[in-house]
Design a protein around this motif. Structure first.
Motif, mmCIF file in Angstrom:
data_model
loop_
_atom_site.group_PDB
_atom_site.id
_atom_site.type_symbol
_atom_site.label_atom_id
_atom_site.label_comp_id
_atom_site.label_asym_id
_atom_site.label_seq_id
_atom_site.Cartn_x
_atom_site.Cartn_y
_atom_site.Cartn_z
ATOM 1 N N GLN A 31 0.814 -1.215 0.000
ATOM 2 C CA GLN A 31 0.000 0.000 0.000
ATOM 3 C C GLN A 31 0.851 1.270 0.000
ATOM 4 N N LYS B 285 -7.501 -2.750 3.629
ATOM 5 C CA LYS B 285 -6.214 -2.878 2.929
ATOM 6 C C LYS B 285 -5.015 -2.911 3.875
ATOM 7 N N ASP C 273 0.866 3.686 -3.023
ATOM 8 C CA ASP C 273 -0.275 4.610 -3.155
ATOM 9 C C ASP C 273 -0.309 5.660 -2.055
ATOM 10 N N ASP C 274 0.299 5.336 -0.897
ATOM 11 C CA ASP C 274 0.197 6.203 0.290
ATOM 12 C C ASP C 274 1.477 6.998 0.544
#
Length: 290
Positions: free
Chosen positions: A80, A171, A83-84
């Motif tokens: 993740q 997620k 995206d973060d």
């Protein structure tokens, strides 16, 4: 006089167990600083003072100088993190600088929770994702503060922690909790290809025993806290016994990691629990924690 112990990320999975263990020591006053990004107020335990906010604001939020800081409060997901990346930078890079400056002024020791991803795939794992790189470079900054400013430090590395209070859905869920929830619902277990990627699953109780031991007695880098047995993700799915569906490969997914536990073992630490027994207990309990 009681010692003041601060745990960043103290409402998270690992942090809440650490707060619980430390708070049982009558010589400690335990404080948590958490922004509740992945932590939860449901993880609060008795005899701990909870402060809400980001580590970047530690100097404003923590109005005392602690005797010890366990710095666990960082962004901690591999896939993740692509995206973060803004969150990763704020929580991991801006955060570590603020915490180290705070520790330098306090004149106290810091235990930094590094990431075993930097040992992944023969050392290539350290730059495989935004998460892995921030964690690997943070360990270097902690070491440098030790050299530049005589800040006492210890750096620990966890290996795939599992146990009660894992994040179970969404997620940010962790693998064992995710499989447990899927089995409870009768869902298919999804495994990211190739499935042969190996992990050293380590029970939360063994992690906490190691953290406290290193916090009290360890100085320097490379205090790994990990189970010696490694299993592929596919093997773990097969232990659960559900139907398995393979997913496409993902960026940043390391195949293996070296387990660096010699320095922690030299302090007297040894893992007492294993993942096979844990999954078997979950099965007997109809996929509820013991």
């Amino acid at each position: 006089m009681k010692k003041k112990i601060l745990v960043t990320g103290g409402a998270g999975f690992v942090g809440s167990h650490l707060c619980e263990k430390l708070s049982q020591n009558k010589d400690y006053d335990v404080y948590s600083l958490d922004n509740y990004f992945t932590g939860s107020k449901e993880n609060h335990v008795p005899n701990v003072t909870y402060i809400e906010g980001d580590t970047v604001d530690i100097a404003k939020l923590v109005t005392f100088y602690p005797d010890m800081v366990y710095h666990l409060g960082e962004y901690s997901r591999v896939e993740q993190s692509f995206d973060d990346i803004e969150k990763v930078w704020k929580y991991n890079k801006d955060g570590i600088f603020a915490v180290l400056e705070f520790v330098r002024r306090a004149g106290c020791k810091i235990l930094y929770a590094g990431s075993s991803t930097k040992f992944g795939d023969g050392g290539l794992g350290r730059s495989a994702s935004p998460y892995a790189w921030t964690k690997a470079s943070n360990t270097e900054l902690v070491e440098n503060y030790g050299t530049w400013y005589n800040v006492p430090y210890a750096v620990t590395y966890f290996y795939n922690v599992y146990g009660p209070r894992e994040i179970q859905s969404g997620k940010y869920a962790t693998l064992i909790a995710l499989f447990k929830e899927k089995m409870k619902k009768g869902d298919v277990l999804t495994v990211v290809s190739p499935g042969t990627q190996k992990r050293n699953f380590t029970h939360i109780d063994d992690i906490i025993d190691g953290l406290v031991l290193v916090g009290e007695n360890g100085y320097g880098d490379e205090f790994g806290i990990g189970s010696p047995e490694s299993y592929s993700i596919l093997e773990i799915a097969q232990m659960f016994g559900g139907k398995i569906e393979m997913l496409p490969e993902r960026k940043g997914n390391r195949m293996s990691a070296d387990v660096v536990t010699a320095k922690t073992e030299a302090l007297g630490w040894n893992p007492k629990k294993n993942i096979k027994d844990y999954i078997e207990k979950l099965r007997k309990n109809n996929w509820e924690h013991e």
